[in-house]
Scaffold this motif. Sequence first.
Motif, short mmCIF file in Angstrom:
data_model
loop_
_atom_site.label_atom_id
_atom_site.label_comp_id
_atom_site.label_asym_id
_atom_site.label_seq_id
_atom_site.Cartn_x
_atom_site.Cartn_y
_atom_site.Cartn_z
N CYS A 45 0.84 -1.20 0.00
CA CYS A 45 0.00 0.00 0.00
C CYS A 45 0.88 1.26 0.00
N LYS A 46 0.24 2.40 -0.25
CA LYS A 46 0.97 3.67 -0.25
C LYS A 46 1.60 3.95 1.11
N GLY A 48 2.98 1.75 2.95
CA GLY A 48 4.04 0.78 3.20
C GLY A 48 3.56 -0.56 3.75
N ARG A 49 2.27 -0.71 3.98
CA ARG A 49 1.74 -1.96 4.53
C ARG A 49 1.56 -2.99 3.42
N PRO A 50 2.06 -4.22 3.63
CA PRO A 50 1.79 -5.28 2.65
C PRO A 50 0.31 -5.64 2.67
N TYR A 51 -0.23 -6.00 1.52
CA TYR A 51 -1.62 -6.44 1.46
C TYR A 51 -1.72 -7.67 0.57
N GLN A 52 -2.73 -8.47 0.84
CA GLN A 52 -3.06 -9.59 -0.03
C GLN A 52 -4.56 -9.81 0.01
N LYS A 53 -5.20 -9.74 -1.14
CA LYS A 53 -6.64 -9.92 -1.23
C LYS A 53 -7.01 -11.40 -1.19
N MET A 54 -8.24 -11.65 -0.79
CA MET A 54 -8.75 -13.01 -0.80
C MET A 54 -8.77 -13.55 -2.22
N ARG A 55 -8.50 -14.84 -2.36
CA ARG A 55 -8.70 -15.50 -3.65
C ARG A 55 -10.19 -15.82 -3.80
#
Length: 231
Positions: A45-46, A48-55
């Motif tokens: 994210c802007k 700096g946080r990592p993100y991962q969306k649900m599959r």
Amino acid sequence: MKKIVTLSFDDGEIYDMQLTQLLRKYRLAATFYLCSGFDGEYGICKNGRPYQKMRLCDIEATYRGFEIGSHSFLHRGVEGRNADALRENIEKDIDLFSQYSERPVCCFAYPGGTVTQSAINTLSAFQPIRFARTVPTKQRSFLPPENPYYCIPTAHIFDPDMDMIISSFKSIDSNQVQVLHIFGHSYEIAYHCNDGWERMNQLFRRLAAIDAQFLCNADAYDIVFNSAKNK
């Protein structure tokens, strides 16, 4: 029963898997607002946080027993968006999520919390969507919303005054329907000072002990607006 507790969580990140398990532990109802345009995407994210969306293939198992609402196909806000574009983004969510949920998709959460009168007008004329939710304000009200397309949650999951909010809700003695609507994101729990999950465990334990109905957003607001019609 005149008191209702409802919860909602946005954005559909992988931490929803752990969150739904915790909600099941306390038999709490919730609505999850998802974006059908994301399928396991990940990045930074802007802030700096990592993100991962649900599959998408994990949606049915993860959200079984909970309500799924639309959060716009690609999380695009309503400001400056014409009626056709808004409807199209929601229709994509409805078409996809209806395949994974026994409940109809009838709730919408404004991406970013921004609400415009134009969007309210569009949604009120868009038959599939019956309720729309924004984000909390400083008012922290338990009173039912006046407009089904402008539902404001009472508080954020990490509101610093949550103890006072819950105590106030429990002490209300009124014939009018009162709603405690708590909102947040599962990633906020995962990244909250290393104690987010324990804090959610404590919050959900307190909520489960309240003498109230525990409902998803659609069921809660159905009662709210049906009650208003019957006055």
